[in-house]
Design an enzyme around this catalytic site. Structure first.
Site, PDB file in Angstrom:
ATOM      1  N   HIS A 130       0.873  -1.004  -0.158  1.00 13.96           N
ATOM      2  CA  HIS A 130      -0.148  -0.292  -0.076  1.00 13.96           C
ATOM      3  C   HIS A 130       1.222   1.141  -0.401  1.00 13.96           C
ATOM      4  CE1 HIS A 130      -3.034  -2.875  -0.069  1.00 13.96           C
ATOM      5  NE2 HIS A 130      -3.024  -2.749   1.857  1.00 13.96           N
ATOM      6  N   ASP A 188      -5.134  -8.732  -2.836  1.00 13.01           N
ATOM      7  CA  ASP A 188      -5.552  -8.603  -1.820  1.00 13.01           C
ATOM      8  C   ASP A 188      -6.480  -9.363  -1.321  1.00 13.01           C
ATOM      9  OD1 ASP A 188      -5.161  -7.490   1.042  1.00 13.01           O
ATOM     10  OD2 ASP A 188      -5.011  -5.134   0.207  1.00 13.01           O
TER      11      ASP A 188
END
Length: 471
Positions: free
Chosen positions: A280, A331
């Protein structure tokens, strides 16, 4: 694409020769390409040749960040609660799911998910795995029981796996105690090193074991140092992955705890290098962005999850302009498509900046092509495996596009990648190969039907439990 001599193998036909009328090679596009795979599934030779058909060969895409178990949550948290919804409220639902999963359920979910990934064009997955224990923190007997479930799922589907067992110690910065929902994740440092040792014995041609540090809020500085010391002594080149700077609240809490922002904290200690993958890294200032790019670390971007959770927008243009490396990941599994991740990585930038082709550059004017190549190279580094390129010595992992599909008609070279990213869909993918073995044929994985039935049964049971107030 036609194959040379073939034999029936555990995961389908083992192709010694992969052929395409066009192929994306490290040096550019090649016509009439023949790729020879050796007995170990590595590329022994790449040569030009006369090839019949219309197949287009691309390297298989690495998936740099996956939580397999969250496939069972995808689409089940899209209703508003009584308060403001956020990543933090979503996390409570994720904890509730995790409490219900044992190794058998994890294997069912992961087997289905990995077949989906292969059908979508992912041929390697980095599994960031922290469901180590039962909900109350008790072992399942073998400390590696849930990790072995993932290994079995990868072996059944045939996907290449980088397994990242995750160290998770605390509930927040400064040693806050774990919540009830986190107890099944928690490992003491000796347990974590025991787990790493147990899993190292599982490494093989298609399995790599790396290190997962959940986040700065969940792992103490002393433990990070100890794990990196173990790594230096046992496997200095293994990949290290960590969640970082995903939410503004995380940044604020890190500042209150340490006086530094999360990415800044890592950089001040000289930790990220070319073997690290920061997941991220959404909330960085300009100085962090430039310094992280200079470190050589990869940033794993997961645009569909980041959008789903309201995380924010990564400073993509600045990071790429500074020479930064990126990868993509599925994810939370709200999308299992590398094309959608790449597409929305660019579209998020366009919405914020009010202009088109943000990821393009003077050297690489084709936006989709630049993103695709960047994700291949960065994903390979994040996996710590020789993937992401159709080149001698690399794994014979490839996908074949249907060159006769109307969506690709008339496209040449990098425009093919532009069309694939911005106008493509899964029907464009015809075959997928891992280690030279055909796992997807005519768009379908051989296990898709049976794995789907088992996954559906698990989801039905989860829905019944939820309807009885047990979620």
């Amino acid at each position: 694409m036609s194959n040379g001599r073939e034999q029936v193998g555990r995961h389908g036909r083992a192709a010694e020769r992969l052929q395409g009328t066009r192929a994306l090679l490290p040096g550019g596009w090649s016509a009439g390409t023949v790729i020879e795979a050796d007995a170990e599934g590595c590329i022994a030779a790449v040569a030009a040749g006369t090839v019949a058909g219309d197949g287009i060969l691309l390297p298989g895409m690495p998936n740099a960040h996956s939580h397999a178990f969250q496939r069972a949550l995808a689409g089940r948290s899209e209703w508003a609660g009584p308060g403001a919804d956020s990543f933090w409220s979503w996390r409570e639902g994720m904890y509730a799911l995790a409490r219900r999963l044992d190794p058998a359920a994890i294997e069912v979910i992961a087997t289905w998910l990995y077949t989906e990934m292969l059908e979508a064009g992912y041929t390697t997955v980095c599994e960031f795995h922290y469901l180590h224990h039962a909900a109350d923190g008790r072992r399942h007997g073998d400390i590696a029981a849930t990790s072995r479930a993932l290994l079995r799922a990868a072996a059944a589907s045939g996907i290449r796996l980088t397994l990242l067992p995750v160290l998770y110690q605390q509930g927040g910065f400064g040693g806050q105690p774990p919540s009830a929902g986190q107890r099944g994740f928690v490992l003491e440092l000796p347990e974590y090193l025991e787990l790493l040792e147990a899993l190292r014995a599982e490494q093989g041609p298609a399995v790599r074991i790396g290190i997962g540090l959940h986040s700065l809020r969940a792992v103490s500085p002393a433990a990070i140092e100890a794990v990196l010391e173990w790594r230096a002594a046992h496997d200095p080149g293994c990949p290290v992955h960590i969640h970082v700077a995903e939410q503004p609240r995380e940044v604020a809490e890190c500042l209150a705890w340490s006086g530094s922002r999360p990415v800044q904290w890592l950089l001040e200690r000289g930790l990220p290098d070319r073997h690290w993958c920061l997941v991220h890294a959404t909330h960085m200032d300009a100085q962090e962005t430039r310094a992280l790019a200079a470190s050589g670390a990869v940033v794993a971007l997961c645009p569909s999850t980041e959008a789903n959770l309201g995380d924010g927008i990564f400073p993509l243009a600045d990071f790429l302009d500074a020479g930064g490396r990126i990868a993509i990941g599925s994810d939370s599994q709200v999308s299992v498509s590398p094309l959608e991740e790449l597409r929305w990585l660019e579209y998020g930038q366009r919405l914020v900046q009010g202009r088109r082709n943000v990821a393009a550059s003077a050297a690489e004017p084709h936006c989709g092509a630049r993103l695709f190549r960047a994700a291949l190279a960065g994903g390979a580094a994040a996996c710590g495996q020789p993937v992401g390129a159709l080149a001698t010595g690399h794994a014979a992992d490839a996908i074949e596009l249907d060159g006769a599909h109307p969506a690709l008609a008339g496209a040449q070279d990098d425009e093919l990648l532009d069309r694939l990213v911005f106008a493509g869909s899964r029907p464009l993918l015809r075959r997928a190969f891992v280690a030279g073995r055909e796992l997807v044929h005519d768009g379908h994985h051989r296990l898709a039907a049976s794995a789907g039935v088992e996954f559906a049964a698990l989801m039905q049971e989860a829905s019944r439990a939820s309807s009885h107030g047990q979620s």
